[in-house]
Design an enzyme around this catalytic site. Structure first.
Site, PDB file in Angstrom:
ATOM      1  CG  ASN A   1      62.944 111.909 -25.614  1.00  0.00           C
ATOM      2  OD1 ASN A   1      63.266 112.598 -24.527  1.00  0.00           O
ATOM      3  ND2 ASN A   1      63.291 110.560 -25.683  1.00  0.00           N
TER       4      ASN A   1
ATOM      5  N   GLY B   1      56.121 102.424 -19.337  1.00  0.00           N
ATOM      6  CA  GLY B   1      55.455 102.555 -17.977  1.00  0.00           C
ATOM      7  C   GLY B   1      55.233 100.894 -17.490  1.00  0.00           C
TER       8      GLY B   1
ATOM      9  CB  VAL C   1      59.882 110.344 -19.122  1.00  0.00           C
ATOM     10  CG1 VAL C   1      60.491 109.223 -19.560  1.00  0.00           C
ATOM     11  CG2 VAL C   1      59.987 110.361 -17.455  1.00  0.00           C
TER      12      VAL C   1
ATOM     13  CG  HIS D   1      66.975 113.227 -23.270  1.00  0.00           C
ATOM     14  ND1 HIS D   1      67.869 112.392 -22.895  1.00  0.00           N
ATOM     15  CD2 HIS D   1      65.996 112.560 -23.825  1.00  0.00           C
ATOM     16  CE1 HIS D   1      67.570 111.180 -23.468  1.00  0.00           C
ATOM     17  NE2 HIS D   1      66.536 111.270 -23.879  1.00  0.00           N
TER      18      HIS D   1
ATOM     19  CB  ALA E   1      49.945 103.936 -17.575  1.00  0.00           C
ATOM     20  CB  ALA E   2      49.066 100.830 -21.739  1.00  0.00           C
ATOM     21  N   GLY E   3      52.419 101.723 -21.773  1.00  0.00           N
ATOM     22  CA  GLY E   3      53.650 101.675 -22.761  1.00  0.00           C
ATOM     23  C   GLY E   3      54.726 100.812 -22.091  1.00  0.00           C
ATOM     24  CD  GLN E   4      58.065  97.542 -24.854  1.00  0.00           C
ATOM     25  OE1 GLN E   4      58.883  97.560 -24.146  1.00  0.00           O
ATOM     26  NE2 GLN E   4      57.042  96.729 -24.949  1.00  0.00           N
TER      27      GLN E   4
END
Length: 330
Positions: free
Chosen positions: A133, A19, A131, A189, A14-17
């Site tokens: 990968n 997120g 989401v 994907h 959640a603190a990532g790009q």
């Protein structure tokens, strides 16, 4: 305002790009509708919890009427508790010199325990979107480690490819994206995905009547498939805002349904349709009604399409065999 009870939306990484691009839109009602309050349940690794607190401060400062509460944790049993929706964004990115087996092994260490935690504590109707990968195979790892949930509750994101395919066709034909209907992304994907225009229309006209076949096969398909790499090359970082937007689109359509006469692409467990090996998490054309997706049946598959669809299925089978060897699924 609304009388609806809040639903619980878990987001990992959640603190990532991604997120950071995602959470504010969920809080604003872009994903589940402007009348649906949400409780955000955010999971991060321990070293990122401080950064996550900063994101939570910003979420609170947005004063979103639909944001009922925010929970943060480094424990999936807390973050997934009673979750109605789970967006599994956090994953181990591929590093230079990493083989596919290394990458799958590293992600197995994330998605196996997350599948087990969802199995243990999430709502029995939880809708899961992977989401992070390699999304299709990470979704398979999580799904196979959640035996008490319906396998169809686990999906992977091919919507970013779908949206990229729409925008590339819109640009080529000089039409707005809203004019384009019924593109399909088949398969993984990855660079083997197959963006299929055989059923697509532009302003009601068959797409393949409007573009050159050589352009379609030699430029369009590779451009869509390799768009992620092109963005890294240009931006110096991977696509985050567009990935977040695609995740919102995927979940919104799954929760609220697709428009009449239109379909979208979702990575879902194959039921054997179109000769795709059963159980693989594979991109299909789907329609959604009342929270349930269905594969669009009866589409004509050309020899060209068959070859592309089989190649991406083979890659997914190889990934599945690899995670089986690693003991991540039985």
């Amino acid at each position: 305002m609304t009388n609806k009870q809040p639903v619980r939306v878990a987001v990992t990484g959640a603190a990532g790009q991604i997120g950071y691009s995602l959470l504010f839109r969920i809080a604003a009602g872009d994903m589940l509708g402007k009348d649906q309050p949400v409780i955000l349940q955010l999971l991060e690794i321990t070293p990122a919890l401080k950064a996550l607190q900063g994101v939570v401060m910003e979420l609170r400062d947005g004063a979103y009427p639909l944001l009922a509460d925010v929970v943060t944790s480094d424990d999936p049993l807390v973050a997934f508790k009673d979750a109605d929706y789970a967006l599994l964004v956090g994953a181990m990115p591929r590093k230079a010199g990493m083989e596919r087996g290394d990458l799958l092994g590293a992600n197995g260490g994330i998605f196996k325990p997350q599948g087990q935690a969802l199995n243990q504590v999430a709502s029995r109707d939880v809708k899961v979107l992977v989401v992070g990968n390699p999304a299709n195979t990470n979704a398979l790892i999580a799904q196979q480690n959640a035996p008490d949930l319906d396998p169809r509750q686990f999906t992977a994101m091919v919507r970013l490819d779908h949206n990229r395919a729409i925008s590339q066709l819109a640009e080529k034909t000089g039409q707005p994206v809203s004019a384009i209907k019924n593109i399909t992304i088949w398969g993984n994907h990855s660079s083997t995905q197959y963006p299929d225009l055989s059923q697509a229309t532009v302003g009601g006209r068959p797409a393949l009547d409007l573009v050159d076949r050589t352009w379609y096969e030699q430029e369009y398909i590779p451009t869509v498939a390799k768009r992620g790499a092109a963005i890294i090359e240009a931006r110096g970082a991977s696509s985050a805002a567009s990935a977040a937007s695609a995740a919102i689109d995927h979940m919104r359509d799954w929760a609220l349904g697709t428009s009449e006469g239109e379909w979208v692409s979702m990575g879902i467990p194959s039921d054997g349709s179109y000769g795709v090996p059963e159980g693989l998490i594979y991109g299909f054309p789907v329609t959604v009604k009342d929270g349930k997706y269905q594969i669009v049946q009866g589409l004509e598959i050309s020899e060209f399409s068959r070859g592309k669809m089989d190649a991406t299925a083979r890659e997914l089978e190889e990934e599945r065999d690899e995670i089986r060897k690693l003991g991540l699924i039985s």
